[in-house]
Design a protein around this motif. Sequence first.
Motif, PDB file in Angstrom:
ATOM      1  N   ASN A  11      -3.092  21.484  23.686  1.00 42.57           N
ATOM      2  CA  ASN A  11      -4.514  21.577  23.627  1.00 42.57           C
ATOM      3  C   ASN A  11      -5.065  22.925  24.177  1.00 42.57           C
ATOM      4  O   ASN A  11      -5.739  23.702  23.565  1.00 42.57           O
ATOM      5  CB  ASN A  11      -5.505  20.591  24.413  1.00 42.57           C
ATOM      6  CG  ASN A  11      -5.262  19.271  23.375  1.00 42.57           C
ATOM      7  OD1 ASN A  11      -5.056  19.128  22.007  1.00 42.57           O
ATOM      8  ND2 ASN A  11      -5.619  17.998  23.882  1.00 42.57           N
ATOM      9  N   PHE A  12      -4.612  23.145  25.219  1.00 38.48           N
ATOM     10  CA  PHE A  12      -4.877  24.536  26.015  1.00 38.48           C
ATOM     11  C   PHE A  12      -4.397  25.703  25.640  1.00 38.48           C
ATOM     12  O   PHE A  12      -4.972  26.828  25.319  1.00 38.48           O
ATOM     13  CB  PHE A  12      -4.248  24.209  27.445  1.00 38.48           C
ATOM     14  CG  PHE A  12      -5.004  25.407  28.393  1.00 38.48           C
ATOM     15  CD1 PHE A  12      -6.382  25.321  28.397  1.00 38.48           C
ATOM     16  CD2 PHE A  12      -4.307  26.080  29.271  1.00 38.48           C
ATOM     17  CE1 PHE A  12      -6.939  26.335  29.353  1.00 38.48           C
ATOM     18  CE2 PHE A  12      -5.053  26.995  30.049  1.00 38.48           C
ATOM     19  CZ  PHE A  12      -6.107  27.286  30.178  1.00 38.48           C
ATOM     20  N   VAL A  33      -6.690  35.871  35.011  1.00 38.99           N
ATOM     21  CA  VAL A  33      -6.048  35.132  35.604  1.00 38.99           C
ATOM     22  C   VAL A  33      -6.607  35.453  37.116  1.00 38.99           C
ATOM     23  O   VAL A  33      -6.494  36.764  37.613  1.00 38.99           O
ATOM     24  CB  VAL A  33      -4.529  35.327  35.766  1.00 38.99           C
ATOM     25  CG1 VAL A  33      -3.562  34.544  36.594  1.00 38.99           C
ATOM     26  CG2 VAL A  33      -4.116  35.083  34.189  1.00 38.99           C
ATOM     27  N   THR A  34      -6.848  34.331  38.023  1.00 36.55           N
ATOM     28  CA  THR A  34      -7.199  34.662  39.292  1.00 36.55           C
ATOM     29  C   THR A  34      -6.583  33.972  40.207  1.00 36.55           C
ATOM     30  O   THR A  34      -5.869  32.663  39.878  1.00 36.55           O
ATOM     31  CB  THR A  34      -8.740  34.369  39.375  1.00 36.55           C
ATOM     32  OG1 THR A  34      -9.062  32.830  39.154  1.00 36.55           O
ATOM     33  CG2 THR A  34      -9.469  34.929  38.337  1.00 36.55           C
ATOM     34  N   VAL A  86      -8.756  25.505  36.494  1.00 37.93           N
ATOM     35  CA  VAL A  86      -7.676  25.511  37.469  1.00 37.93           C
ATOM     36  C   VAL A  86      -6.365  24.549  36.566  1.00 37.93           C
ATOM     37  O   VAL A  86      -6.838  23.570  36.500  1.00 37.93           O
ATOM     38  CB  VAL A  86      -8.082  24.746  38.673  1.00 37.93           C
ATOM     39  CG1 VAL A  86      -6.958  24.693  39.585  1.00 37.93           C
ATOM     40  CG2 VAL A  86      -9.112  25.643  39.308  1.00 37.93           C
ATOM     41  N   THR A  87      -5.366  24.826  36.595  1.00 39.07           N
ATOM     42  CA  THR A  87      -4.182  24.227  35.923  1.00 39.07           C
ATOM     43  C   THR A  87      -2.929  24.539  36.992  1.00 39.07           C
ATOM     44  O   THR A  87      -2.870  25.533  37.908  1.00 39.07           O
ATOM     45  CB  THR A  87      -3.961  24.703  34.630  1.00 39.07           C
ATOM     46  OG1 THR A  87      -3.352  26.109  34.833  1.00 39.07           O
ATOM     47  CG2 THR A  87      -5.224  24.706  33.705  1.00 39.07           C
ATOM     48  N   LYS A  88      -1.793  23.626  36.705  1.00 37.85           N
ATOM     49  CA  LYS A  88      -0.935  23.694  37.323  1.00 37.85           C
ATOM     50  C   LYS A  88       0.000  24.977  36.512  1.00 37.85           C
ATOM     51  O   LYS A  88      -0.031  25.333  35.449  1.00 37.85           O
ATOM     52  CB  LYS A  88       0.184  22.677  36.986  1.00 37.85           C
ATOM     53  CG  LYS A  88       0.025  21.455  37.764  1.00 37.85           C
ATOM     54  CD  LYS A  88       1.044  20.295  37.855  1.00 37.85           C
ATOM     55  CE  LYS A  88       1.965  20.707  38.526  1.00 37.85           C
ATOM     56  NZ  LYS A  88       3.237  19.315  38.575  1.00 37.85           N
ATOM     57  N   ILE A 148      -7.662  30.201  35.297  1.00 37.06           N
ATOM     58  CA  ILE A 148      -7.793  30.854  34.207  1.00 37.06           C
ATOM     59  C   ILE A 148      -9.204  30.880  33.846  1.00 37.06           C
ATOM     60  O   ILE A 148      -9.927  29.904  33.808  1.00 37.06           O
ATOM     61  CB  ILE A 148      -6.909  30.462  33.075  1.00 37.06           C
ATOM     62  CG1 ILE A 148      -5.257  30.398  33.382  1.00 37.06           C
ATOM     63  CG2 ILE A 148      -6.991  31.137  31.832  1.00 37.06           C
ATOM     64  CD1 ILE A 148      -4.440  29.855  32.690  1.00 37.06           C
ATOM     65  N   ALA A 149      -9.785  32.039  33.368  1.00 35.55           N
ATOM     66  CA  ALA A 149     -11.040  32.207  32.752  1.00 35.55           C
ATOM     67  C   ALA A 149     -10.731  32.869  31.665  1.00 35.55           C
ATOM     68  O   ALA A 149      -9.898  33.760  31.239  1.00 35.55           O
ATOM     69  CB  ALA A 149     -11.851  33.229  33.660  1.00 35.55           C
TER      70      ALA A 149
END
Length: 168
Positions: free
Chosen positions: A12-13, A25-26, A52-54, A80-81
């Motif tokens: 999905n992502f 990316v932050t 916010v992801t792993k 990630i934005a």
Amino acid sequence: MNRTEKHEFVNNFSAVLSKANFVLVTHYKGLSVQEISSLRKKIKQENAFFKVTKNSLAKRAIKDTDYKSLDHFFVGPTAIAYSDDPVSAAKVIVDFSKDNEKLTIIAGAMGDKELSIEDIKKLASLPTMDVIRAKILGLITSSMSNILSVVNEPSTKILRLINSKPEK
């Protein structure tokens, strides 16, 4: 999260990121849940998203997208934005990072082109699409009113001339 949920999340992502025009990316180390929620609310108002992801799941998600060059930036507490409008997303993240030093911009990309932090700051300094649309609309309406005044001018001159002559 079990294996099936992880696989579903990655698919999905990945689909969402492949449609996005801009990814940022932050590092968010030290941000409270309240601060992250505030950032998400601000960025969502600009039709962008902050997730916010792993790192391992994010790396798998970007693997089959234009953003695979960002793979090596997923180290530590990353988020990630992403957005279709690069200016609005960059503007929100840059402004938030100025106010809150705990959010650090690491990298970004537009399509398959990787952006430096300076490029991202330049993007953030540009006017948003809504501002550009408003300026164009203002130019169009002012031009129309100028044309209208030019068209009406000869008739008003005749009326002034008639009114200036003394009645006999």
